[in-house]
Design a protein around this motif. Structure first.
Motif, PDB file in Angstrom:
ATOM      1  N   SER A   1      -1.387  -3.618  -9.301  1.00 26.08           N
ATOM      2  CA  SER A   1      -2.795  -3.644  -9.701  1.00 26.08           C
ATOM      3  C   SER A   1      -3.013  -2.625 -10.814  1.00 26.08           C
TER       4      SER A   1
ATOM      5  N   GLU B   1      -6.450   5.901  -4.169  1.00 29.85           N
ATOM      6  CA  GLU B   1      -7.123   4.877  -3.367  1.00 29.85           C
ATOM      7  C   GLU B   1      -7.671   3.782  -4.281  1.00 29.85           C
ATOM      8  N   ALA B   2      -7.577   2.563  -3.831  1.00 32.06           N
ATOM      9  CA  ALA B   2      -8.147   1.446  -4.573  1.00 32.06           C
ATOM     10  C   ALA B   2      -9.669   1.587  -4.599  1.00 32.06           C
TER      11      ALA B   2
ATOM     12  N   THR C   1       1.393  -6.364  -5.032  1.00 36.48           N
ATOM     13  CA  THR C   1       1.863  -7.434  -4.149  1.00 36.48           C
ATOM     14  C   THR C   1       3.288  -7.758  -4.560  1.00 36.48           C
TER      15      THR C   1
ATOM     16  N   PHE D   1       0.875  -1.174   0.000  1.00 29.74           N
ATOM     17  CA  PHE D   1       0.000   0.000   0.000  1.00 29.74           C
ATOM     18  C   PHE D   1       0.907   1.217   0.000  1.00 29.74           C
TER      19      PHE D   1
ATOM     20  N   GLY E   1     -11.619  -0.922  -4.779  1.00 29.36           N
ATOM     21  CA  GLY E   1     -12.102  -2.230  -4.363  1.00 29.36           C
ATOM     22  C   GLY E   1     -11.193  -2.803  -3.285  1.00 29.36           C
ATOM     23  N   PRO E   2     -11.460  -4.031  -2.866  1.00 29.38           N
ATOM     24  CA  PRO E   2     -10.681  -4.660  -1.797  1.00 29.38           C
ATOM     25  C   PRO E   2      -9.390  -5.301  -2.315  1.00 29.38           C
ATOM     26  N   TYR E   3      -8.435  -4.470  -2.693  1.00 25.02           N
ATOM     27  CA  TYR E   3      -7.163  -4.978  -3.191  1.00 25.02           C
ATOM     28  C   TYR E   3      -6.043  -4.010  -2.836  1.00 25.02           C
ATOM     29  N   ALA E   4      -4.817  -4.498  -2.907  1.00 24.85           N
ATOM     30  CA  ALA E   4      -3.631  -3.699  -2.624  1.00 24.85           C
ATOM     31  C   ALA E   4      -3.174  -2.984  -3.893  1.00 24.85           C
ATOM     32  N   HIS E   5      -2.371  -1.928  -3.712  1.00 27.59           N
ATOM     33  CA  HIS E   5      -1.776  -1.267  -4.872  1.00 27.59           C
ATOM     34  C   HIS E   5      -0.908  -2.250  -5.654  1.00 27.59           C
TER      35      HIS E   5
END
Length: 127
Positions: A30, A12-13, A21, A6, A15-19
């Protein structure tokens, strides 16, 4: 081990995901849309303006990991309309300069926030 990333200052995302991995030396970013990180609003304009913002957002995510666009090994470009390919491609070539990561470009029916373009990437941490 998979570590979520992050990055403060990146958009800001939506949805429920990280920038991104991280898995070993690989950083999977992402998809970034043409969102102004200061306002959270979609950047107005054509695909050229939106592509410039998308690549700036990807650069922000990478910089948060000590990387740059020159560490990118692969990108995937999602276009709302393949007729925008030339405009996207012009800005993409300008921003990446002589660095030429592998790339796939696909047309999709819709992109979040009704954007014209989204780009994701895989970067490699230097050894």
């Amino acid at each position: 081990m998979i570590s979520p990333v992050f990055v403060p200052g990146a958009p800001e995302a939506v949805g429920p995901y990280a920038h991104a991995t991280q898995v070993g030396a690989l950083v999977f970013c992402s998809g970034q849309g043409p969102v102004d990180p200061a306002t959270g609003a979609l950047v107005a304009g054509d695909v050229r303006a939106q592509t410039r913002r998308v690549l700036a957002n990807l650069a922000l995510v990478l910089e948060g990991q000590g990387l740059t666009l020159h560490d990118v090994a692969k990108t995937t470009v999602f276009l709302k309309d393949m007729r925008d390919f030339a405009g996207m491609n012009d800005i993409y070539a300008e921003v990446f300069g002589p660095h030429r990561p592998a790339r796939s470009t696909v047309a999709v029916r819709e992109i979040p926030l009704d954007a014209l373009v989204e780009i994701e990437c895989i970067a490699v941490r230097p050894e």
